[in-house]
Design a protein around this motif. Structure first.
Motif, PDB file in Angstrom:
ATOM      1  N   TYR A   1      12.063   2.752  -1.693  1.00 23.27           N
ATOM      2  CA  TYR A   1      11.118   2.897  -2.805  1.00 23.27           C
ATOM      3  C   TYR A   1      11.800   2.627  -4.140  1.00 23.27           C
ATOM      4  CZ  TYR A   1       7.811   4.720  -6.123  1.00 23.27           C
ATOM      5  OH  TYR A   1       6.961   4.831  -7.197  1.00 23.27           O
ATOM      6  N   LEU A   2      12.986   3.174  -4.352  1.00 16.28           N
ATOM      7  CA  LEU A   2      13.652   2.968  -5.643  1.00 16.28           C
ATOM      8  C   LEU A   2      14.018   1.496  -5.874  1.00 16.28           C
ATOM      9  CD1 LEU A   2      15.916   6.071  -6.287  1.00 16.28           C
ATOM     10  CD2 LEU A   2      13.660   5.534  -7.182  1.00 16.28           C
ATOM     11  N   ARG A   3      14.206   0.748  -4.814  1.00 16.08           N
ATOM     12  CA  ARG A   3      14.476  -0.697  -4.981  1.00 16.08           C
ATOM     13  C   ARG A   3      13.283  -1.410  -5.597  1.00 16.08           C
ATOM     14  NH1 ARG A   3      16.691  -1.398   0.781  1.00 16.08           N
ATOM     15  NH2 ARG A   3      18.783  -0.602   0.552  1.00 16.08           N
ATOM     16  N   THR A   4      12.088  -0.822  -5.463  1.00 18.49           N
ATOM     17  CA  THR A   4      10.877  -1.452  -6.009  1.00 18.49           C
ATOM     18  C   THR A   4      10.639  -1.065  -7.469  1.00 18.49           C
ATOM     19  OG1 THR A   4       9.293   0.300  -5.421  1.00 18.49           O
ATOM     20  CG2 THR A   4       9.821  -1.357  -3.735  1.00 18.49           C
ATOM     21  N   ARG A   5      11.403  -0.152  -7.988  1.00 16.49           N
ATOM     22  CA  ARG A   5      11.200   0.364  -9.362  1.00 16.49           C
ATOM     23  C   ARG A   5      12.072  -0.356 -10.329  1.00 16.49           C
ATOM     24  NH1 ARG A   5       6.536   1.823  -9.510  1.00 16.49           N
ATOM     25  NH2 ARG A   5       6.626   0.365  -7.974  1.00 16.49           N
TER      26      ARG A   5
ATOM     27  N   ASP B   1       0.827  -1.205   0.000  1.00 15.21           N
ATOM     28  CA  ASP B   1       0.000   0.000   0.000  1.00 15.21           C
ATOM     29  C   ASP B   1       0.869   1.267   0.000  1.00 15.21           C
ATOM     30  OD1 ASP B   1      -2.386  -1.382  -0.070  1.00 15.21           O
ATOM     31  OD2 ASP B   1      -2.795  -1.163   2.076  1.00 15.21           O
ATOM     32  N   ASP B   2       1.959   1.266   0.783  1.00 12.70           N
ATOM     33  CA  ASP B   2       2.875   2.418   0.794  1.00 12.70           C
ATOM     34  C   ASP B   2       3.430   2.655  -0.602  1.00 12.70           C
ATOM     35  OD1 ASP B   2       2.676   2.806   3.596  1.00 12.70           O
ATOM     36  OD2 ASP B   2       4.377   1.457   3.981  1.00 12.70           O
ATOM     37  N   ILE B   3       3.871   1.601  -1.236  1.00 11.90           N
ATOM     38  CA  ILE B   3       4.457   1.704  -2.583  1.00 11.90           C
ATOM     39  C   ILE B   3       3.413   2.235  -3.566  1.00 11.90           C
ATOM     40  CG2 ILE B   3       5.452   0.393  -4.503  1.00 11.90           C
ATOM     41  CD1 ILE B   3       6.643  -1.474  -2.234  1.00 11.90           C
ATOM     42  N   ALA B   4       2.202   1.723  -3.475  1.00  9.89           N
ATOM     43  CA  ALA B   4       1.132   2.163  -4.380  1.00  9.89           C
ATOM     44  C   ALA B   4       0.803   3.642  -4.154  1.00  9.89           C
ATOM     45  CB  ALA B   4      -0.116   1.301  -4.185  1.00  9.89           C
ATOM     46  N   ARG B   5       0.770   4.074  -2.882  1.00  6.36           N
ATOM     47  CA  ARG B   5       0.473   5.484  -2.574  1.00  6.36           C
ATOM     48  C   ARG B   5       1.576   6.403  -3.097  1.00  6.36           C
ATOM     49  NH1 ARG B   5      -1.811   3.423   2.156  1.00  6.36           N
ATOM     50  NH2 ARG B   5       0.129   3.649   3.306  1.00  6.36           N
ATOM     51  N   ILE B   6       2.827   6.012  -2.878  1.00 11.93           N
ATOM     52  CA  ILE B   6       3.948   6.826  -3.368  1.00 11.93           C
ATOM     53  C   ILE B   6       3.917   6.900  -4.892  1.00 11.93           C
ATOM     54  CG2 ILE B   6       6.456   6.993  -3.572  1.00 11.93           C
ATOM     55  CD1 ILE B   6       6.583   5.619  -0.755  1.00 11.93           C
ATOM     56  N   THR B   7       3.721   5.754  -5.531  1.00 13.78           N
ATOM     57  CA  THR B   7       3.690   5.702  -6.997  1.00 13.78           C
ATOM     58  C   THR B   7       2.566   6.584  -7.541  1.00 13.78           C
ATOM     59  OG1 THR B   7       4.635   3.478  -6.979  1.00 13.78           O
ATOM     60  CG2 THR B   7       3.491   4.163  -8.996  1.00 13.78           C
ATOM     61  N   ALA B   8       1.396   6.518  -6.932  1.00 17.13           N
ATOM     62  CA  ALA B   8       0.263   7.334  -7.386  1.00 17.13           C
ATOM     63  C   ALA B   8       0.551   8.821  -7.185  1.00 17.13           C
ATOM     64  CB  ALA B   8      -1.009   6.930  -6.643  1.00 17.13           C
ATOM     65  N   ARG B   9       1.147   9.169  -6.059  1.00 11.58           N
ATOM     66  CA  ARG B   9       1.460  10.581  -5.791  1.00 11.58           C
ATOM     67  C   ARG B   9       2.497  11.108  -6.786  1.00 11.58           C
ATOM     68  NH1 ARG B   9       0.359  15.224  -5.581  1.00 11.58           N
ATOM     69  NH2 ARG B   9       1.418  16.617  -4.153  1.00 11.58           N
ATOM     70  N   LEU B  10       3.529  10.328  -7.055  1.00 12.09           N
ATOM     71  CA  LEU B  10       4.541  10.746  -8.030  1.00 12.09           C
ATOM     72  C   LEU B  10       3.915  10.887  -9.418  1.00 12.09           C
ATOM     73  CD1 LEU B  10       7.651   8.627  -6.930  1.00 12.09           C
ATOM     74  CD2 LEU B  10       7.129  11.018  -6.372  1.00 12.09           C
ATOM     75  N   ALA B  11       3.024   9.984  -9.772  1.00 12.15           N
ATOM     76  CA  ALA B  11       2.354  10.067 -11.080  1.00 12.15           C
ATOM     77  C   ALA B  11       1.524  11.338 -11.182  1.00 12.15           C
ATOM     78  CB  ALA B  11       1.483   8.827 -11.306  1.00 12.15           C
ATOM     79  N   ARG B  12       0.830  11.713 -10.100  1.00 12.38           N
ATOM     80  CA  ARG B  12       0.049  12.962 -10.110  1.00 12.38           C
ATOM     81  C   ARG B  12       0.965  14.175 -10.240  1.00 12.38           C
ATOM     82  NH1 ARG B  12      -2.837  10.257  -6.116  1.00 12.38           N
ATOM     83  NH2 ARG B  12      -1.897  11.489  -4.444  1.00 12.38           N
ATOM     84  N   MET B  13       2.107  14.144  -9.545  1.00 14.38           N
ATOM     85  CA  MET B  13       3.057  15.249  -9.634  1.00 14.38           C
ATOM     86  C   MET B  13       3.591  15.373 -11.063  1.00 14.38           C
ATOM     87  SD  MET B  13       4.800  14.577  -5.896  1.00 14.38           S
ATOM     88  CE  MET B  13       6.268  15.521  -6.083  1.00 14.38           C
TER      89      MET B  13
END
Length: 192
Positions: A188-192, A108-120
């Motif tokens: 987070y970057l380890r998940t990308r 969920d943390d990863i999904a929230r961060i990813t969604a926020r970065l996508a919006r930015m």
């Protein structure tokens, strides 16, 4: 919020409880906490004050010997309003620091961060910038912001504003010079 170095010790020991600023537009609001070089500062009051209404006790609470010294030290255009800020040091841990030091990320943390970065990225006039910025900070920690901005073809002041957005998400940390990824940013970057 930038605070003059000569005020830091007074803010930390509680002897400086007032700041004066000349701003064209309000840059601090009552009830908000600001990260500064002196520590986290709560602005308890932020009011426009006419030069003739500045009181000697407020000048002393700002670390000045006189009202004349306050007025002589103000930066900004002569016609801009003068703000009197009543402040106090906030001693509790900074939630952003605690967030940045959290390196265990749930799905969920990863999904929230990813969604926020996508919006930015989607709302940016320059297109996707978040991942290139994170990767560059990962590659070149403690590098001056203007040098990082130049590598991305960005204007330094706008670049700094964008990095502060990443810091607010707990992904980067500001250093004396430049930035580095926080433990959360590394995870987070380890998940990308």
């Amino acid at each position: 919020m930038l605070i003059e170095k000569q005020r830091w010790a007074g803010i930390r020991d509680g002897s400086v409880t007032v700041l004066f600023r000349r701003w064209r537009h309000r840059q601090a609001s009552a009830g908000n906490i600001y990260r500064t070089a002196a520590g986290r500062i709560m602005v308890e009051q932020a009011d426009i004050v006419a030069p003739s209404r500045i009181r000697a006790k407020d000048a002393r609470a700002a670390g000045y010997a006189s009202i004349a010294q306050v007025l002589a030290d103000l930066r900004g255009a002569e016609g801009d309003p003068i703000y009197l800020l009543r402040i106090r040091l906030v001693d509790e841990p900074d939630p952003r620091t605690e967030l940045a030091n959290t390196d265990q990320l749930s799905d969920d943390d990863i999904a929230r961060i990813t969604a926020r970065l996508a919006r930015m990225d989607a709302s940016s006039s320059i297109g996707p910038w978040t991942m290139p910025t994170l990767r560059l900070i990962e590659e070149l920690p403690a590098t001056r912001a203007p040098d990082l901005a130049a590598r991305l073809g960005r204007e330094p002041d706008r670049f700094k504003v964008d990095v502060r957005k990443l810091e607010a998400l707990g992904l980067t940390l500001s250093l004396e010079v430049g930035y580095q990824l926080s433990p959360r940013g590394v995870a987070y970057l380890r998940t990308r």
